[in-house]
Motif scaffolding. Structure first.
Motif, PDB file in Angstrom:
ATOM      1  N   ARG A  79      12.099 -11.578  -0.533  1.00  0.00           N
ATOM      2  CA  ARG A  79      10.940 -12.046   0.228  1.00  0.00           C
ATOM      3  C   ARG A  79      11.069 -11.680   1.701  1.00  0.00           C
ATOM      4  O   ARG A  79      10.060 -11.353   2.350  1.00  0.00           O
ATOM      5  N   CYS A  80      12.275 -11.707   2.239  1.00  0.00           N
ATOM      6  CA  CYS A  80      12.465 -11.339   3.648  1.00  0.00           C
ATOM      7  C   CYS A  80      12.065  -9.888   3.884  1.00  0.00           C
ATOM      8  O   CYS A  80      11.339  -9.582   4.839  1.00  0.00           O
ATOM      9  N   GLN A  81      12.533  -8.987   3.033  1.00  0.00           N
ATOM     10  CA  GLN A  81      12.160  -7.587   3.222  1.00  0.00           C
ATOM     11  C   GLN A  81      10.698  -7.361   2.871  1.00  0.00           C
ATOM     12  O   GLN A  81      10.036  -6.506   3.465  1.00  0.00           O
ATOM     13  N   TRP A  82      10.167  -8.124   1.934  1.00  0.00           N
ATOM     14  CA  TRP A  82       8.745  -8.037   1.595  1.00  0.00           C
ATOM     15  C   TRP A  82       7.891  -8.342   2.811  1.00  0.00           C
ATOM     16  O   TRP A  82       6.851  -7.708   3.035  1.00  0.00           O
ATOM     17  N   SER A  87       0.825  -1.221   0.000  1.00  0.00           N
ATOM     18  CA  SER A  87       0.000   0.000   0.000  1.00  0.00           C
ATOM     19  C   SER A  87       0.853   1.264   0.000  1.00  0.00           C
ATOM     20  O   SER A  87       0.622   2.195   0.781  1.00  0.00           O
ATOM     21  N   VAL A  88       1.840   1.295  -0.865  1.00  0.00           N
ATOM     22  CA  VAL A  88       2.683   2.481  -0.993  1.00  0.00           C
ATOM     23  C   VAL A  88       2.344   3.197  -2.300  1.00  0.00           C
ATOM     24  O   VAL A  88       1.366   2.864  -2.963  1.00  0.00           O
ATOM     25  N   LEU A  89       3.144   4.209  -2.630  1.00  0.00           N
ATOM     26  CA  LEU A  89       2.926   5.055  -3.810  1.00  0.00           C
ATOM     27  C   LEU A  89       1.600   5.809  -3.722  1.00  0.00           C
ATOM     28  O   LEU A  89       0.944   6.065  -4.735  1.00  0.00           O
ATOM     29  N   LYS A  90       1.219   6.164  -2.493  1.00  0.00           N
ATOM     30  CA  LYS A  90      -0.003   6.930  -2.296  1.00  0.00           C
ATOM     31  C   LYS A  90       0.226   8.386  -2.710  1.00  0.00           C
ATOM     32  O   LYS A  90       1.227   8.993  -2.312  1.00  0.00           O
ATOM     33  N   PRO A  91      -0.678   8.957  -3.505  1.00  0.00           N
ATOM     34  CA  PRO A  91      -0.509  10.369  -3.882  1.00  0.00           C
ATOM     35  C   PRO A  91      -0.709  11.290  -2.679  1.00  0.00           C
ATOM     36  O   PRO A  91      -1.574  11.054  -1.836  1.00  0.00           O
ATOM     37  N   HIS A  92       0.105  12.308  -2.600  1.00  0.00           N
ATOM     38  CA  HIS A  92       0.023  13.320  -1.539  1.00  0.00           C
ATOM     39  C   HIS A  92       0.180  12.701  -0.148  1.00  0.00           C
ATOM     40  O   HIS A  92      -0.422  13.161   0.827  1.00  0.00           O
ATOM     41  N   ALA A  93       0.961  11.639  -0.050  1.00  0.00           N
ATOM     42  CA  ALA A  93       1.173  10.992   1.244  1.00  0.00           C
ATOM     43  C   ALA A  93       2.114  11.822   2.106  1.00  0.00           C
ATOM     44  O   ALA A  93       2.902  12.637   1.614  1.00  0.00           O
ATOM     45  N   TYR A 128       7.190  -5.298   5.266  1.00  0.00           N
ATOM     46  CA  TYR A 128       6.232  -4.285   4.827  1.00  0.00           C
ATOM     47  C   TYR A 128       4.852  -4.877   4.575  1.00  0.00           C
ATOM     48  O   TYR A 128       3.847  -4.174   4.700  1.00  0.00           O
ATOM     49  N   ARG A 129       4.806  -6.163   4.246  1.00  0.00           N
ATOM     50  CA  ARG A 129       3.498  -6.811   4.096  1.00  0.00           C
ATOM     51  C   ARG A 129       2.805  -6.953   5.449  1.00  0.00           C
ATOM     52  O   ARG A 129       1.599  -6.676   5.573  1.00  0.00           O
TER      53      ARG A 129
END
Length: 257
Positions: free
Chosen positions: A217-220, A153-159, A223-224
């Motif tokens: 996958r570890c870093q995923w 849930s990243v790349l949110k506009p105006h975050a 954030y997941r």
């Protein structure tokens, strides 16, 4: 924890026969990053059967036998495909994203099918190479887009945090988010490493790509799980404090003194 792992792996082998829980699809995603070791189970068994005196790399790497490692290696992708379809079938409304998720895993199966076809044809520059590149590009775009927009849930506009979202938990390591964005794309593009004619052997290349995928996958996971936790808080499935069941009017409260 060992019994938990055994129980959930068993549930993974029966995907589609029961409702899908978070542990089911989370564990399934872990196995989708283990295509290399899973597909090599065939070569391990073959090496012991032919004996190490007969050069198992030659005896067990014949193109005609590559259908077996393909089937074994893509089992996690098939399981996740079935889970996504089951989640769509069990949902009451607004469930089309589960079908889109199923399409992501179908594109993964297609990619590995094109990869093995290309290897079967001698890893040349013919039609199999064209389809391999197209399938690889499709898989990268599909999975990376899903990683960023759905799983993280990243790349949110105006975050509040540019290119991320308004809420993050790892406030002390904000640069790690941006490193994850870039490295996730780079590692997803690992299939390009197979294209050069010269250089390391295919065995070494696949091993390096597999190691990089485990790191991805570890870093995923960080954030997941962070995104899952924040989603639970937003829907009051997990919270730091309970909201009042009545509207608190501070103006009506008696003043001290």
């Amino acid at each position: 924890s060992r019994f938990w792992l055994i129980r959930n792996v068993a549930r993974l082998t029966t995907s589609g026969a029961h409702q899908v829980r978070f542990a089911d699809f989370w564990l399934g995603d872990q196995f989708t990053s283990l295509v290399f070791p899973l597909s090599n189970l065939y070569f391990v068994a073959c090496s012991y059967s032919v004996g190490f005196d007969n050069d198992p790399m030659v005896a067990c790497s014949r193109p005609r036998a590559w259908g077996v490692p393909f089937l074994i290696g893509t089992l996690p992708l098939v399981a996740r495909f079935v889970q996504s379809v089951r989640r769509w079938a069990d949902a009451t409304a607004h469930a089309n994203h589960h079908l889109m998720n199923a399409g992501k895993y179908a594109s993964g199966v297609l990619y590995y099918l094109m990869y093995y076809w290309w290897r079967y044809e001698g890893a040349g520059r013919g039609m199999s190479f064209v389809f391999f590149c197209l399938a690889g590009a499709l898989y990268v775009v599909y999975t990376t887009t899903w990683d960023f927009l759905m799983d993280w849930s990243v790349l949110k506009p105006h975050a509040r945090y540019p290119l991320l979202r308004n809420d993050v938990l790892y406030l002390r390591v904000i640069p790690a988010y941006y490193f994850a964005l870039v490295s996730n794309i780079v590692i997803r593009l690992g299939w390009v490493f197979y294209i050069p004619v010269g250089g390391p052997s295919f065995a070494l290349r696949t091993w390096l790509v597999a190691i990089a995928e485990v790191f991805r996958r570890c870093q995923w996971n960080f954030y997941r799980l962070e995104n899952e936790h924040l989603g639970n808080m937003d829907q009051y499935r997990m919270m730091k404090e309970l909201p009042m069941f009545y509207a608190q009017d501070e103006s009506a409260a008696p003043k001290a003194g």
